[in-house]
Design a protein around this motif. Structure first.
Motif, short mmCIF file in Angstrom:
data_model
loop_
_atom_site.label_atom_id
_atom_site.label_comp_id
_atom_site.label_asym_id
_atom_site.label_seq_id
_atom_site.Cartn_x
_atom_site.Cartn_y
_atom_site.Cartn_z
N ASP A 107 0.58 -0.95 0.04
CA ASP A 107 0.23 0.37 0.01
C ASP A 107 0.75 1.28 0.11
O ASP A 107 1.78 1.33 0.58
N ASP A 109 0.08 4.13 1.52
CA ASP A 109 0.75 4.55 2.45
C ASP A 109 1.02 4.36 3.89
O ASP A 109 0.92 4.46 4.99
N GLN A 111 1.31 1.60 5.39
CA GLN A 111 0.75 0.74 6.47
C GLN A 111 1.19 -0.57 6.76
O GLN A 111 1.14 -1.09 7.53
N ARG A 210 0.59 -3.83 11.90
CA ARG A 210 0.36 -2.83 11.45
C ARG A 210 0.16 -1.47 11.25
O ARG A 210 -0.31 -1.37 12.60
N ARG A 213 -1.24 4.93 9.41
CA ARG A 213 -1.80 5.27 8.00
C ARG A 213 -0.93 6.36 8.40
O ARG A 213 -0.66 7.33 9.55
#
Ligand code: UDP
Ligand code: MG
Length: 339
Positions: A107, A109, A111, A210, A213
């Motif tokens: 991703d 962002d 994450q 995780r 963001r």
């Protein structure tokens, strides 16, 4: 197909190549940091690499951030879709254009921490075709989102034809043959978790935390997530149809028993015609059951209709290749940018 350029890292023997596929949609706030962190990780690898960015119809100038970033010692490919097609389609575009022998989906962002890439590669070199990244924790997400995700993953696992480890998303490494297998699946409806599970292949699982963001906001609201969950279940399982059949059989049996009971009661006790409320309740219940059954069938008919149209998954607007610079020149370019 873009021809493979002369090696950008002459220090490395020509060998396997790694592709990083990053779909993004309006991520102007996070892309510079994403590029910087990825750059550091990729330059430290002993592999030729490329990044395949897929611009899923961004309107905030995200693509310009990529075009203006300093060149590094890896190629950067920028695929721009003609509009927003959704992450699944964007990922498919990236996977179809990636040239690597190993391909990692990430991703934008942050994450999915790029710092885990070396560990993924190690497992790939040790023989895994798929390295799945399993979330040990989800920071920065609400308790409700975590609880609903937890429930959804467990339902999915029960329905899936092949085991899906819980709490894994798209962050994963796939070997060339795993990606080729994935690309051979012709369906328009790209419910990736289902597709990943279907292809199988020797799989390793890595646990990770995780991150929240890095900036910007998630594109998923709850209406979207519920839609995705229904989509997920109906796109690789016909269990709901089976459920409708079982529920129908169950209600029919209960109805027959009830009829029998009424007849016996009328024979034994006469018939003083009671039962208006029970009649209405039964009609409403059966009407609801029928509508539910039709709705479930409709979901699958709709899917079949969409599949028969055979439309492409996405439309490309641009396919740009920013060729990397040899290692030393790229270091100097980065230093100039930060000076
Ligand atoms: N994304 C995309 N197309 C979309 C929505 C999202 O390419 O239509 C990208 C997004 O830019 C990000 C990744 O998919 O790189 C994950 O999206 P997001 O962070 O919004 O989802 P979440 O992490 O909240 O599940
Ligand atoms: Mg995200």
């Amino acid at each position: 197909m873009v021809p493979i350029a002369t090696p950008l890292r002459p220090d490395l023997r020509p060998g396997p190549m790694l592709s990083i596929v990053i779909p993004f949609y309006d991520e102007v706030e996070v892309l510079p940091e994403c590029l910087a962190r990825l750059g550091t990780v990729l330059c430290g690898l002993d592999l030729q690499t490329e990044i395949v960015f897929v611009d899923d119809g961004s309107t905030d100038g995200s693509a310009d951030r990529i075009l203006s970033a300093p060149r590094r010692s890896f190629d950067v490919r920028l695929l721009r879709l003609s509009r927003n097609f959704g992450k699944e389609a964007a990922m498919s575009a990236g996977l179809a254009h990636a040239r690597g022998d190993a391909i990692i989906v990430l991703d934008a962002d942050l994450q999915d921490p790029p710092e885990l890439i070396p560990e993924m590669i190690e497992l790939w070199r040790a023989g895994a075709d798929v390295v799945q990244m399993q979330r040990r924790s989800r920071n920065g997400e609400s308790a409700f989102k975590r609880a609903s995700a937890h429930l959804f993953y467990r339902i999915l696992q029960r329905l899936s034809p092949a085991p899906i480890p819980v709490d894994t998303g798209d962050f994963r490494l796939m070997s060339r043959r795993a990606v080729d297998a994935l690309l051979r699946l012709p369906e328009r409806n790209r419910y990736m978790k289902g597709l990943y599970a279907w292809i199988g292949m020797p799989t390793a699982v890595v646990q990770y935390d995780r991150a929240p963001r890095h900036g910007g906001r998630s594109k998923w609201d709850y209406a979207h997530l519920i839609g995705l969950a229904l989509e997920g279940i109906t796109s690789f399982s016909v269990a709901p149809l089976r459920l409708a059949t079982v529920a129908g059989a169950f209600t029919a049996t209960a109805g027959a028993l009830f009829c029998l009971w009424i007849v016996v009661k009328a024979l034994l006790l006469g018939n003083p015609v009671p039962g208006y409320p029970s009649l209405v309740a039964l009609i409403a219940f059966l009407g609801g059951m029928q509508l539910l059954g039709i709705g479930i069938v409709g979901e699958y008919v709709g899917k079949t209709y969409l599949e028969t149209k055979q439309r492409p998954l996405y439309v490309l607007r641009d396919d740009l290749l920013l060729q990397g610079l040899p290692a030393r020149a790229s270091m100097e370019a980065v230093q100039r940018q930060h000076a």
